[in-house]
Design a protein around this motif. Structure first.
Motif, PDB file in Angstrom:
ATOM      1  N   ALA A 144       0.830  -1.207   0.000  1.00  0.00           N
ATOM      2  CA  ALA A 144       0.000   0.000   0.000  1.00  0.00           C
ATOM      3  C   ALA A 144       0.866   1.258   0.000  1.00  0.00           C
ATOM      4  CB  ALA A 144      -0.931  -0.010   1.212  1.00  0.00           C
ATOM      5  N   PHE A 145       1.961   1.237   0.743  1.00  0.00           N
ATOM      6  CA  PHE A 145       2.843   2.403   0.791  1.00  0.00           C
ATOM      7  C   PHE A 145       3.552   2.603  -0.546  1.00  0.00           C
ATOM      8  CE2 PHE A 145       6.674   4.772   1.994  1.00  0.00           C
ATOM      9  CZ  PHE A 145       6.067   5.853   2.609  1.00  0.00           C
ATOM     10  N   ALA A 146       3.916   1.490  -1.206  1.00  0.00           N
ATOM     11  CA  ALA A 146       4.558   1.605  -2.516  1.00  0.00           C
ATOM     12  C   ALA A 146       3.618   2.227  -3.539  1.00  0.00           C
ATOM     13  CB  ALA A 146       5.019   0.238  -2.995  1.00  0.00           C
ATOM     14  N   GLY A 147       2.320   1.991  -3.403  1.00  0.00           N
ATOM     15  CA  GLY A 147       1.348   2.608  -4.300  1.00  0.00           C
ATOM     16  C   GLY A 147       1.198   4.096  -4.073  1.00  0.00           C
ATOM     17  N   LEU A 148       1.565   4.574  -2.883  1.00  0.00           N
ATOM     18  CA  LEU A 148       1.463   5.998  -2.568  1.00  0.00           C
ATOM     19  C   LEU A 148       2.638   6.811  -3.092  1.00  0.00           C
ATOM     20  CD1 LEU A 148       0.214   6.005   1.123  1.00  0.00           C
ATOM     21  CD2 LEU A 148      -0.967   6.925  -0.854  1.00  0.00           C
ATOM     22  N   VAL A 149       3.784   6.191  -3.189  1.00  0.00           N
ATOM     23  CA  VAL A 149       5.015   6.917  -3.493  1.00  0.00           C
ATOM     24  C   VAL A 149       5.096   7.254  -4.981  1.00  0.00           C
ATOM     25  CG1 VAL A 149       7.519   6.812  -3.424  1.00  0.00           C
ATOM     26  CG2 VAL A 149       6.177   5.799  -1.588  1.00  0.00           C
ATOM     27  N   GLY A 150       5.303   8.500  -5.293  1.00  0.00           N
ATOM     28  CA  GLY A 150       5.616   8.947  -6.637  1.00  0.00           C
ATOM     29  C   GLY A 150       4.442   9.078  -7.587  1.00  0.00           C
ATOM     30  N   VAL A 151       3.228   8.745  -7.176  1.00  0.00           N
ATOM     31  CA  VAL A 151       2.093   8.842  -8.086  1.00  0.00           C
ATOM     32  C   VAL A 151       1.101   9.856  -7.521  1.00  0.00           C
ATOM     33  CG1 VAL A 151       0.197   7.576  -9.159  1.00  0.00           C
ATOM     34  CG2 VAL A 151       2.375   6.436  -8.731  1.00  0.00           C
ATOM     35  N   ALA A 184      -6.498   8.608   0.441  1.00  0.00           N
ATOM     36  CA  ALA A 184      -7.007   8.259   1.768  1.00  0.00           C
ATOM     37  C   ALA A 184      -7.193   6.748   1.902  1.00  0.00           C
ATOM     38  CB  ALA A 184      -8.327   8.975   2.031  1.00  0.00           C
ATOM     39  N   LEU A 185      -7.674   6.103   0.843  1.00  0.00           N
ATOM     40  CA  LEU A 185      -7.818   4.637   0.871  1.00  0.00           C
ATOM     41  C   LEU A 185      -6.462   3.962   1.020  1.00  0.00           C
ATOM     42  CD1 LEU A 185     -10.570   3.830  -1.775  1.00  0.00           C
ATOM     43  CD2 LEU A 185     -10.623   3.390   0.665  1.00  0.00           C
ATOM     44  N   ARG A 186      -5.475   4.466   0.321  1.00  0.00           N
ATOM     45  CA  ARG A 186      -4.139   3.864   0.418  1.00  0.00           C
ATOM     46  C   ARG A 186      -3.561   4.065   1.813  1.00  0.00           C
ATOM     47  NH1 ARG A 186      -1.409   2.571  -4.873  1.00  0.00           N
ATOM     48  NH2 ARG A 186      -3.281   2.147  -6.067  1.00  0.00           N
ATOM     49  N   TRP A 187      -3.745   5.253   2.403  1.00  0.00           N
ATOM     50  CA  TRP A 187      -3.240   5.480   3.763  1.00  0.00           C
ATOM     51  C   TRP A 187      -3.979   4.596   4.770  1.00  0.00           C
ATOM     52  CZ3 TRP A 187       1.236   7.037   4.924  1.00  0.00           C
ATOM     53  CH2 TRP A 187       1.901   7.974   4.153  1.00  0.00           C
ATOM     54  N   GLY A 188      -5.247   4.355   4.513  1.00  0.00           N
ATOM     55  CA  GLY A 188      -6.005   3.426   5.361  1.00  0.00           C
ATOM     56  C   GLY A 188      -5.447   2.010   5.268  1.00  0.00           C
ATOM     57  N   ALA A 189      -5.069   1.611   4.047  1.00  0.00           N
ATOM     58  CA  ALA A 189      -4.474   0.288   3.864  1.00  0.00           C
ATOM     59  C   ALA A 189      -3.115   0.203   4.554  1.00  0.00           C
ATOM     60  CB  ALA A 189      -4.339  -0.028   2.376  1.00  0.00           C
ATOM     61  N   VAL A 190      -2.341   1.275   4.524  1.00  0.00           N
ATOM     62  CA  VAL A 190      -1.051   1.294   5.226  1.00  0.00           C
ATOM     63  C   VAL A 190      -1.281   1.169   6.733  1.00  0.00           C
ATOM     64  CG1 VAL A 190       0.935   2.738   5.822  1.00  0.00           C
ATOM     65  CG2 VAL A 190       0.186   2.571   3.444  1.00  0.00           C
TER      66      VAL A 190
END
Length: 173
Positions: free
Chosen positions: A35-42, A50-56
């Motif tokens: 989930a954190f890798a999906g947040l970085v750079g995009v 917010a969904l990605r931070w929730g997954a983290v």
């Protein structure tokens, strides 16, 4: 008797906590990292971020729960029965009971969810032991584990030379 006779009780709860803690820790670490890798750079929309931070956060919580289970599993101590050099010994972590072999007259196994071992003196009276948990109460038995087979305890005691307690009400005629 100069050789050591030993019985180590199996601990199912310890194994379960170690394995489930390891699985949870790996799943939490993997989920949080993905989930954190999906947040970085995009650059994304706010809702997806917010969904990605929730997954983290969820992955991190699962990781912490797995590590807590691992720590508790490592902390559990397995009971060990030993007979060596004229001494009967029960060890469970820092709790140690030592009895001269000549003072042990017989034994009995309490069956139930958690098996226990009771020892009697040479006159047939049950011995009292301090509580394993460090409380003030004393108990007439030593706790084993639920997976300990009474047959293995009987085999250990017969190998050590301690007879079972006769629980019959008749005199054996």
């Amino acid at each position: 008797m100069s050789e050591i006779v030993r019985l180590t009780c199996p601990m199912g709860r310890k194994r379960a906590e170690l394995w489930s803690g390891a699985v949870l820790a790996l799943a939490g670490a993997g989920g949080a990292a993905a989930a954190f890798a999906g947040l970085v750079g995009v650059p994304e929309q706010a809702a997806q971020g917010a969904l990605r931070w929730g997954a983290v956060a969820l992955g991190t919580a699962v990781l912490v729960a797995g590590l807590a289970l691992l720590a508790d599993g490592l902390r559990l101590r397995v009971p060990v029965l030993e007979v060596e050099d004229g001494e009967f010994r029960y060890t469970r972590g820092r709790y140690i009971v030592r009895i001269p072999f000549a003072d042990v007259g017989s034994y009995y196994v309490l069956r139930g969810r958690t098996r226990s071992l009771g020892l009697c003196d040479v006159t047939g009276r049950p011995r009292q032991f301090p509580s394993v948990q460090g409380r003030r109460a004393s108990r007439p038995y030593l706790p084993l584990t639920g997976l300990t087979s009474p047959d293995k305890v009987d085999a250990f005691m017969s190998t050590a030379g301690i007879p079972p307690r006769d629980r019959s009400l008749t005199s054996g005629r």
